[in-house]
Design a protein around this motif. Structure first.
Motif, PDB file in Angstrom:
ATOM      1  N   UNK A 146       9.552  21.766 -10.182  1.00  0.00           N
ATOM      2  CA  UNK A 146       9.403  21.186  -8.859  1.00  0.00           C
ATOM      3  C   UNK A 146       8.291  20.140  -8.868  1.00  0.00           C
ATOM      4  N   UNK A 147       7.213  20.515  -9.579  1.00  0.00           N
ATOM      5  CA  UNK A 147       6.076  19.617  -9.648  1.00  0.00           C
ATOM      6  C   UNK A 147       6.498  18.335 -10.344  1.00  0.00           C
ATOM      7  N   UNK A 148       7.250  18.517 -11.426  1.00  0.00           N
ATOM      8  CA  UNK A 148       7.712  17.368 -12.191  1.00  0.00           C
ATOM      9  C   UNK A 148       8.555  16.460 -11.289  1.00  0.00           C
ATOM     10  N   UNK A 149       9.431  17.144 -10.533  1.00  0.00           N
ATOM     11  CA  UNK A 149      10.314  16.424  -9.638  1.00  0.00           C
ATOM     12  C   UNK A 149       9.499  15.649  -8.600  1.00  0.00           C
ATOM     13  N   UNK A 150       8.525  16.380  -8.032  1.00  0.00           N
ATOM     14  CA  UNK A 150       7.677  15.771  -7.010  1.00  0.00           C
ATOM     15  C   UNK A 150       6.890  14.604  -7.588  1.00  0.00           C
ATOM     16  N   UNK A 151       6.352  14.858  -8.797  1.00  0.00           N
ATOM     17  CA  UNK A 151       5.575  13.807  -9.444  1.00  0.00           C
ATOM     18  C   UNK A 151       6.441  12.582  -9.681  1.00  0.00           C
ATOM     19  N   UNK A 152       7.651  12.872 -10.162  1.00  0.00           N
ATOM     20  CA  UNK A 152       8.570  11.757 -10.414  1.00  0.00           C
ATOM     21  C   UNK A 152       8.870  11.006  -9.127  1.00  0.00           C
ATOM     22  N   UNK A 153       9.111  11.815  -8.077  1.00  0.00           N
ATOM     23  CA  UNK A 153       9.405  11.203  -6.776  1.00  0.00           C
ATOM     24  C   UNK A 153       8.233  10.350  -6.310  1.00  0.00           C
ATOM     25  N   UNK A 154       7.050  10.969  -6.503  1.00  0.00           N
ATOM     26  CA  UNK A 154       5.834  10.293  -6.064  1.00  0.00           C
ATOM     27  C   UNK A 154       5.640   9.007  -6.858  1.00  0.00           C
ATOM     28  N   UNK A 155       5.870   9.139  -8.167  1.00  0.00           N
ATOM     29  CA  UNK A 155       5.725   7.965  -9.022  1.00  0.00           C
ATOM     30  C   UNK A 155       6.704   6.887  -8.602  1.00  0.00           C
ATOM     31  N   UNK A 156       7.934   7.364  -8.342  1.00  0.00           N
ATOM     32  CA  UNK A 156       8.949   6.396  -7.957  1.00  0.00           C
ATOM     33  C   UNK A 156       8.583   5.743  -6.628  1.00  0.00           C
ATOM     34  N   UNK A 157       8.120   6.616  -5.711  1.00  0.00           N
ATOM     35  CA  UNK A 157       7.804   6.056  -4.392  1.00  0.00           C
ATOM     36  C   UNK A 157       6.587   5.141  -4.495  1.00  0.00           C
ATOM     37  N   UNK A 158       5.649   5.514  -5.391  1.00  0.00           N
ATOM     38  CA  UNK A 158       4.489   4.658  -5.611  1.00  0.00           C
ATOM     39  C   UNK A 158       4.903   3.317  -6.190  1.00  0.00           C
ATOM     40  N   UNK A 159       5.774   3.411  -7.186  1.00  0.00           N
ATOM     41  CA  UNK A 159       6.271   2.196  -7.809  1.00  0.00           C
ATOM     42  C   UNK A 159       7.023   1.358  -6.782  1.00  0.00           C
ATOM     43  N   UNK A 160       7.854   2.076  -6.025  1.00  0.00           N
ATOM     44  CA  UNK A 160       8.618   1.386  -4.986  1.00  0.00           C
ATOM     45  C   UNK A 160       7.675   0.678  -4.029  1.00  0.00           C
ATOM     46  N   UNK A 161       6.641   1.435  -3.655  1.00  0.00           N
ATOM     47  CA  UNK A 161       5.698   0.910  -2.678  1.00  0.00           C
ATOM     48  C   UNK A 161       4.967  -0.307  -3.239  1.00  0.00           C
ATOM     49  N   UNK A 162       4.533  -0.149  -4.488  1.00  0.00           N
ATOM     50  CA  UNK A 162       3.815  -1.257  -5.121  1.00  0.00           C
ATOM     51  C   UNK A 162       4.742  -2.463  -5.220  1.00  0.00           C
ATOM     52  N   UNK A 163       5.966  -2.133  -5.646  1.00  0.00           N
ATOM     53  CA  UNK A 163       6.966  -3.190  -5.790  1.00  0.00           C
ATOM     54  C   UNK A 163       7.222  -3.845  -4.430  1.00  0.00           C
ATOM     55  N   UNK A 164       7.321  -2.970  -3.438  1.00  0.00           N
ATOM     56  CA  UNK A 164       7.594  -3.446  -2.088  1.00  0.00           C
ATOM     57  C   UNK A 164       6.454  -4.339  -1.593  1.00  0.00           C
ATOM     58  N   UNK A 165       5.229  -3.799  -1.810  1.00  0.00           N
ATOM     59  CA  UNK A 165       4.069  -4.545  -1.335  1.00  0.00           C
ATOM     60  C   UNK A 165       4.009  -5.904  -2.020  1.00  0.00           C
ATOM     61  N   UNK A 166       4.265  -5.870  -3.315  1.00  0.00           N
ATOM     62  CA  UNK A 166       4.185  -7.117  -4.066  1.00  0.00           C
ATOM     63  C   UNK A 166       5.271  -8.090  -3.639  1.00  0.00           C
ATOM     64  N   UNK A 167       6.502  -7.558  -3.690  1.00  0.00           N
ATOM     65  CA  UNK A 167       7.628  -8.426  -3.355  1.00  0.00           C
ATOM     66  C   UNK A 167       7.510  -8.924  -1.926  1.00  0.00           C
ATOM     67  N   UNK A 168       7.176  -7.985  -1.021  1.00  0.00           N
ATOM     68  CA  UNK A 168       7.082  -8.360   0.383  1.00  0.00           C
ATOM     69  C   UNK A 168       6.042  -9.458   0.573  1.00  0.00           C
ATOM     70  N   UNK A 169       4.875  -9.208  -0.009  1.00  0.00           N
ATOM     71  CA  UNK A 169       3.829 -10.200   0.202  1.00  0.00           C
ATOM     72  C   UNK A 169       4.180 -11.520  -0.476  1.00  0.00           C
ATOM     73  N   UNK A 170       4.814 -11.396  -1.626  1.00  0.00           N
ATOM     74  CA  UNK A 170       5.188 -12.589  -2.360  1.00  0.00           C
ATOM     75  C   UNK A 170       6.285 -13.348  -1.643  1.00  0.00           C
ATOM     76  N   UNK A 171       7.334 -12.610  -1.278  1.00  0.00           N
ATOM     77  CA  UNK A 171       8.469 -13.266  -0.636  1.00  0.00           C
ATOM     78  C   UNK A 171       8.175 -13.671   0.795  1.00  0.00           C
ATOM     79  N   UNK A 172       7.159 -13.024   1.363  1.00  0.00           N
ATOM     80  CA  UNK A 172       6.772 -13.402   2.722  1.00  0.00           C
ATOM     81  C   UNK A 172       6.043 -14.743   2.715  1.00  0.00           C
ATOM     82  N   UNK A 173       5.446 -15.023   1.559  1.00  0.00           N
ATOM     83  CA  UNK A 173       4.657 -16.247   1.440  1.00  0.00           C
ATOM     84  C   UNK A 173       5.482 -17.485   1.797  1.00  0.00           C
ATOM     85  N   UNK A 174       6.715 -17.501   1.294  1.00  0.00           N
ATOM     86  CA  UNK A 174       7.553 -18.694   1.442  1.00  0.00           C
ATOM     87  C   UNK A 174       7.819 -19.036   2.920  1.00  0.00           C
ATOM     88  N   UNK A 175       8.414 -18.089   3.675  1.00  0.00           N
ATOM     89  CA  UNK A 175       8.626 -18.423   5.102  1.00  0.00           C
ATOM     90  C   UNK A 175       7.310 -18.621   5.852  1.00  0.00           C
TER      91      UNK A 175
END
Lengths: 166, 645
Positions: free
Chosen positions: B411-440
């Protein structure tokens, strides 16, 4: 942070076809090819040049394929003239800026043309890649309008007024 | 001239003479006969006989003496003196007797033993009977050879002494008893029972037992039973409590044997003190009970395996396998394993390999899947080693059910993976969002600025105001996006941690802030700082944010900042202290939260992301950050960076 300064042109507004004289030097009219798909940026760049009040011949193409056709005087661009300077955006539909840059710089007829990459990308990979492909200069479009105008002014000052071009 | 005898007279005389002659002849014959008789006696007395003269010379010797002495008469009679054949040690008393006898025939004993060394140099034991021949100084001695008897006697004595020695020196108590009394005992007996021989032999045997044995049986009955067994030839020993002479009781082992002495049956008792053995036995028993208790109460399952069969197991095993002792003990271990282990290998194949390793003395630690008595499956951690019990090799398996742990880990592994994924997603989101927001955003910013630039003052006052709000909003959003981008880059664009000189880091941060420092006339004092592994640019960012905050939130006083570093061995503790406005206790926990702002934007402009970035940088380095502050008295920001990576 570079302090933003509003560029105030010392010259009066000028007609594009007019040749002006400064300090006893004849002001040559330059042909600039702007390869940019974003109409907003096209307007901003045009406005920036307007601010500069120099008379240059700015031609705009919206994608990479059109740009290469223009440079190679193909199809609709048979009567085009070879530009003195290319302003190139990287992210474009169809053939993007990287491919255009690579083709220009590997084409014996075109590779002498200075290419200034003017893009919104700050990515390190894009910068390295552009210089590897022989870009002459890489500039990130500033978000701030004043800075944007200033950048265009600097390009003009350096590439068209300072650097000696073939 | 004398008268010539008459014929008659002559005849008479002759007759008289003849008669006399005859008489003499008869006497002579008598003498002759007597001598012959005595001679015959002398020669055939059955004993070796000699006649000894006053000067100790042997004048006569009979046939037996010849045999005894080992020489003929011609070499004896008149040739030897009796001291010649007497053993030196016996000579003295015999010469004494010899003299005595001649003074008074009764003065010396006529019967005594002595040792003879004969002509053949043999030692002979002799019983001598001597007497003085009346009227003479001679004596007659008859010698009876008792050598054989004497040697037998000596041998007997010797062997008796030997046995006596054995008897006395035996390490076991040996007692000889006849009916109801002791007749002999050895020294060990006396040592054991603590009394003298007299006391022991005089005592009633029952004095040496308690009346009853610990099991409540009368001792006498037990002893009688054992004697009966001994009479039947059963000499097996048995344990019994004995009493010492002083009454103290001790544990012993008693063996009864019937021995025959001079045709009579006696009871031999061998007593062995087993107090120590008993103590050891009790200790062993207690130890066993202790270990059994430990074994049974162990939380972990312990199983003893002998020849692939379960030899013993504890209570925990029964619980774990949901079975009874009968269902487990004596059954093959294979019955409690699935055919295949989770990795797809045959349980038997794997187990055999492990057993080989365990036999080499290794203690194995592995995960293993088992089957309970009810058929359900569970995963366990198995510790497996060989132990030797009473010379036999056993495998000891300690099993710990790790189903829950495994589930938790899963369960911990699963949670960690989820957390990692969500962290990655979040980082990716933050980066992409801020980056792609720059243009408009750039379009919006640029065009409202262009609008302002071109049409400021050319439209009405309201239009100017509207444009101004649009320009402000756009530029604030631009700053937010830039900060967000910086924040997300702490995680995604971090460099590897390399030895970094923090003095240079601070110089860099201060030079970035030089304009602000000059404008606010801030004083910055800096301790000597260490060189430890860090991401240079991120640390510049961290210090820059803290110093700029310290200046930004200054009080009316001149801003004064103290930067220190303390070595806490595992990590360095950095502090940035200011004399600014301080932070209200209420908000202290909030300041590191992203976009949390404590102040009005117009008074203290900012995005509220700076300290979040600091926190992220400290945490990325394995440290933490906190603040101590009192409203109006300045703040001290602390953060730690590990000394080693």
């Amino acid at each position: 942070m570079v302090k933003a300064l509003l560029f105030i042109s010392p010259y009066p507004a000028n007609n594009k076809t007019k040749v002006s004289m400064t300090n006893d030097e004849q002001q040559k009219m330059f042909d600039i090819l702007l390869i940019e798909d974003n109409p907003g940026d096209v307007i901003l760049i045009k406005e920036a040049f307007k601010e500069g009040q120099t008379c240059n011949n700015l031609t705009v193409v919206g994608d990479g394929e059109a740009a290469l056709s223009f440079l190679r005087k193909e199809g609709a661009y048979k009567k085009s003239s070879c530009p003195d300077l290319v302003l190139l955006d990287l992210n474009m539909p169809r053939k993007d800026g990287r491919e255009v840059l690579a083709e220009i710089k590997t084409d014996p007829v075109l590779k002498h043309i200075p290419v200034v990459v003017l893009t919104s990308s700050e990515a390190q990979q894009d910068i390295i890649n552009a210089y590897n492909l022989q870009a002459n200069c890489y500039i990130t479009k500033p978000v701030d309008l004043k800075q944007f105008f200033n950048v265009v002014k600097l390009i003009e000052d350096f590439w068209l007024k300072t650097a000696k071009l073939p | 001239m004398a008268k010539k005898p008459t014929y008659l007279e002559l005849v008479k005389k002759i007759d008289q003479l003849e008669k006399k002659c005859a008489k003499y002849a008869s006497v002579d014959e008598q003498y002759r006969n007597a001598e012959s008789i005595y001679r015959t006696f002398f020669e055939n007395s059955g004993a070796a006989t000699i006649i000894v003269e006053d000067d100790m010379t042997v004048s006569f010797a009979n046939k037996q003496f010849e045999n005894l002495y080992g020489a003929g008469k011609q070499d004896i009679e008149g040739k030897i003196r009796w001291p010649d054949f007497v053993h030196k040690e016996d000579l003295e008393f015999m010469q004494h007797y010899h003299i005595l006898r001649r003074i008074d025939p009764q003065a010396a004993p006529d019967h005594y033993e002595f040792r003879m060394i004969n002509k053949l140099n043999q030692l002979k034991y002799i019983v001598n009977t001597a007497a003085v021949i009346p009227g003479t100084k001679k004596s007659i001695a008859s010698l009876i050879d008792i050598t054989d008897r004497k040697l037998a006697e000596e041998a007997l004595n010797e062997s008796e002494a030997k046995f006596r020695t054995l008897f006395e020196s035996a390490s076991d108590t040996i007692i000889l008893a006849d009916r109801d009394r002791f007749i002999d005992c050895n020294q060990k007996t006396l040592d054991m029972f603590g009394c003298s021989r007299e006391e022991f032999l005089a005592a009633n045997p029952q004095k040496f037992w308690p009346e009853f044995q610990p099991d409540g049986k009368p001792t006498l009955a037990l002893v009688i039973e054992a004697i009966k067994s001994a009479l039947r030839g059963d000499t097996s020993s048995f344990e019994i409590k004995h009493c010492r002479y002083d009454g103290t009781i001790f544990d012993s082992e008693l063996t009864f044997t019937i021995v025959k002495l001079s045709g009579k049956n006696y009871l031999q008792a061998i007593v062995r003190d087993i107090t120590e053995r008993k103590i050891t036995e009790i200790a062993l028993k207690e130890g066993e009970v202790k270990y059994r208790t430990l074994f049974e109460s162990a939380i972990d399952t312990i199983i003893l395996i002998n020849n692939e069969l379960i030899a013993d197991c504890n209570l925990a095993t029964l619980k774990m396998f949901r079975g009874t002792r009968e269902q487990l003990i004596g059954h093959p271990t294979w019955d409690f394993m699935p055919e295949f282990q989770p990795d797809g290998l045959l349980s038997k194949d794997m187990a055999k390999e492990k057993i080989q390793k365990a036999l080499k003395g290794e203690t194995l630690f592995l995960e293993w899947r088992f089957v309970r008595c009810d058929g359900s499956i569970f995963d366990a951690e198995l510790t497996f080693n060989t132990i030797t019990l009473k010379g036999e090799k056993y495998f000891q398996a300690i099993i710990r059910d790790i189903t829950e742990r495994k589930q938790a880990a899963e369960q911990m592994k699963k949670l960690t993976q989820e957390l990692e994924r969500s962290n990655t997603d979040l980082a990716q989101f933050a980066y992409v969002a801020s980056h792609d927001l720059q243009e408009p955003l750039r379009m919006v910013t640029s065009f409202v600025q262009l609008l302002q630039h071109r049409y400021q003052g050319k439209l009405d006052k309201a239009a100017d105001e509207f444009i101004s709000y649009a320009v402000d909003g756009a530029s604030h959003m631009q700053r937010l996006i830039n900060d967000l981008l910086k924040y997300s880059r702490v995680g995604t664009h971090g460099k590897t941690l390399e030895p970094t000189n923090f003095n240079i880091v601070i110089s860099h941060a201060i030079s970035n802030l030089s304009k602000m420092i000059t404008e606010n006339d801030a004083i910055i004092n800096i301790d000597h700082l260490p060189t430890i592994p860090a991401d240079y640019m991120q640390l510049v960012q961290l210090f820059q944010n803290l110093i700029s905050n310290a200046i930004k939130y200054h009080s009316k006083k001149q801003p004064e900042i103290l930067i220190r570093a303390i070595n806490k061995s595992d990590f360095w503790l950095f502090s940035v202290r200011d004399n600014g406005i301080g932070i209200d206790k209420e908000y202290i926990d909030k300041i590191f939260i992203i976009f949390q702002r404590l102040h009005n934007k117009s008074k203290y402009p900012g995005t509220g992301i700076g300290l979040s970035i600091c926190k992220k940088i400290a945490e990325r380095h394995g440290g933490r950050i906190w603040v101590e502050s009192k409203l109006g008295q300045g703040s001290t920001f602390y953060f730690t960076i590990p000394s080693k990576q």
